[in-house]
Design a protein around this motif. Structure first.
Motif: not given
Length: 526
Positions: A346-351
């Protein structure tokens, strides 16, 4: 009279004038409160300041409430002898008794100074505080806690229980040095339960960047660091540079941090948040992995340009943070990453969303299972796998970092075999690895095992590159580890490059990079 006696007596007259001023201020504040008829009023709780017989003071807290910190008793005595009595007691008068809210250790040290032969005035100034009841007085005792001494865990527990204080609501108001709030909340629980905006990618990052293709890559060089700073400007260097976005999920921590989390669970009787865990670990002086502990974006850039076909797709079975996906997206390489941790994905997708990157995707799941149903045919296989149990990433039993090395190796070999099966013929793979020690201090031989895993999967070792890292905190750690067991400080990683297919087809499949001017400039500088 001694100088001490004279100085103390002089305070009696100062206190009288001070009392008059405070009395006027108290009356004025009352008038303001009634005149403005508003709730937004800071009223004075000070009734008066006047001399009292300090030896008659009574104390709400028990004797074990606090203990001295780092010779705090001696420091307070030295302060009294040097500066005299400069801070009035704070007291609450109730039913004819003066309860000391702040100044117990001053009381104790005045008694000690008197035994040393110093003459102490019978009367010393005290500020009278208005308290509604004994409970409110007890709350103020906590707020007034001195920095010369610290509150003990057991002492505070008994104090909170005696006066039925709401400690969770109060603890943010307190400044108690070296106090272990997590451990205390655990004691309290045990007592209560009876059980234990869109980011624009700089055009400069899309420009050609060439580093000499030698077998040693020195990340300490000025050219490398300059390039890295351009990438870090996207936010790789900190979890706090993007609101609500983390480049590395906070759950990616060492085994010691996970052991700490387990202790916090037992104490708190609930699941602590990662913010709580990290803050608590920092309080205890433990090393915490944050935004700076990421895959080097410059290395990522070079490996894509050197070993991936133009616009070729990238498969990453151990994705971890967002770096390899973001760099691929910026440079125009479609990317598919797999990671077991949902919070990290989820953190990667937000970035990636913030950077408006296309054709960059992460899948949540166990690579050993996801690869069985993945339909992708990749042009480049690249990853940085877990270094056995060096770091722990989650509590999931499928997480390689939770396995002993024998089980780790079996699953690791399986994932590599399945990944290679998704790689097209006549293509490269690159894994960044580093050897790690077992609990006895011997190396697992992880680098060699990685080479063997690829060989069994049908790929041969084609290049081996040594990545020299910056010294960083190693300079601090190496003294202890070397003197304690003659272990040298490890400041490099191994970049293993494998090839699948016919090496004769490499020239036709991969573009020629213009290295001439760069190599000539390098040669002329020597």
């Amino acid at each position: 009279m001694t100088a001490v006696t004279r100085r103390f007596f002089s305070l009696r007259y100062i206190a009288k004038d001070y009392h008059i001023l405070l009395h006027l201020f108290h009356n004025i504040s009352k008038r303001i409160s009634f005149t403005n008829m508003t709730d937004k009023v800071i009223a004075s709780r000070i009734i008066k300041t006047e001399p009292i017989n300090w030896r008659n003071l009574q104390f709400i807290q028990q004797d074990n409430f606090k203990e001295w910190i780092a010779n705090g008793d001696k420091k307070l005595i030295e302060s009294l002898l040097k500066y005299q009595f400069a801070d009035p007691f704070k007291v609450w008068e109730h039913e004819g008794i003066l309860y000391c809210l702040d100044g117990k250790h001053r009381f104790m040290d005045l008694s000690a100074v008197a035994q040393m032969g110093y003459q102490i005035p019978e009367l010393l100034p005290a500020t009278f505080i208005d308290c509604e009841n004994m409970k409110e007085a007890a709350e103020l005792v906590l707020v007034y806690s001195s920095a010369y001494a610290k509150i003990t865990q057991q002492g505070l527990l008994e104090f909170v229980q005696t006066f039925d204080l709401d400690f969770p609501d109060m603890q943010n108001l307190l400044n108690i040095p070296e106090f272990d709030s997590i451990a205390f909340e655990g004691m309290l629980n045990e007592f209560q339960t009876g059980e234990p905006s869109e980011k624009i990618v700089p055009a400069s990052l899309k420009d050609s960047f060439i580093f000499p293709p030698f077998s040693v890559l020195d990340t300490r060089s000025g050219v490398w660091q300059d390039r890295k700073r351009k990438w870090l400007a996207l936010g790789f260097n900190s979890q706090e540079t993007r609101e609500d976005v983390e480049l590395i999920a906070k759950s990616g921590q060492s085994t010691a941090i996970y052991e700490l989390r387990n202790k916090m669970r037992e104490s708190l009787k609930r699941e602590p948040t990662w913010d709580e865990i990290i803050d608590y670990a920092k309080q205890k002086g433990m090393h915490v992995y944050e935004g700076a502990s990421i895959f080097d974006p410059v290395l990522c850039e070079l490996l894509y340009k050197w070993f991936c076909t133009n616009g070729g797709s990238v498969l990453d079975p151990f994705a971890g943070g967002s770096v390899r996906g973001v760099v691929a997206g910026v440079l125009g390489y479609p990317y598919e990453g797999i990671d077991l941790r949902e919070d990290q994905v989820e953190a990667n997708r937000k970035q990636a969303s913030i950077l408006s990157l296309e054709n960059v995707n992460w899948i949540t799941g166990d690579s050993n299972e996801v690869l069985d149903r993945l339909s992708m045919a990749a042009d480049f296989l690249m990853s940085c796998p877990p270094y056995a149990d060096l770091e722990k990433y989650s509590d999931d039993p499928k997480d390689l970092s939770n396995m002993d090395y024998k089980d780790f190796k079996e699953v690791y070999f399986s994932i590599i075999k399945k990944s290679v099966a998704h790689l097209k013929e006549d293509r490269f793979a690159a894994f960044v690895v580093g050897d790690v020690r077992d609990k006895k201090g011997f190396y697992y031989n992880f680098v060699s095992d990685t080479i063997q895993a690829f060989k069994e999967a049908g790929m041969e070792l084609y290049n081996e590159i040594i990545l020299v890292n910056v010294v960083g905190s190693l300079a601090i750690r190496v003294r202890r580890q070397f003197n304690g067991g003659r272990k040298v400080g490890k400041m490099h990683q191994n970049v293993l490059v494998f090839y699948k297919g016919d090496p004769k087809k490499i020239k036709g499949n991969y573009p020629e990079l213009n290295l001439g001017e760069d190599l000539e400039a390098l040669a002329s500088s020597e």
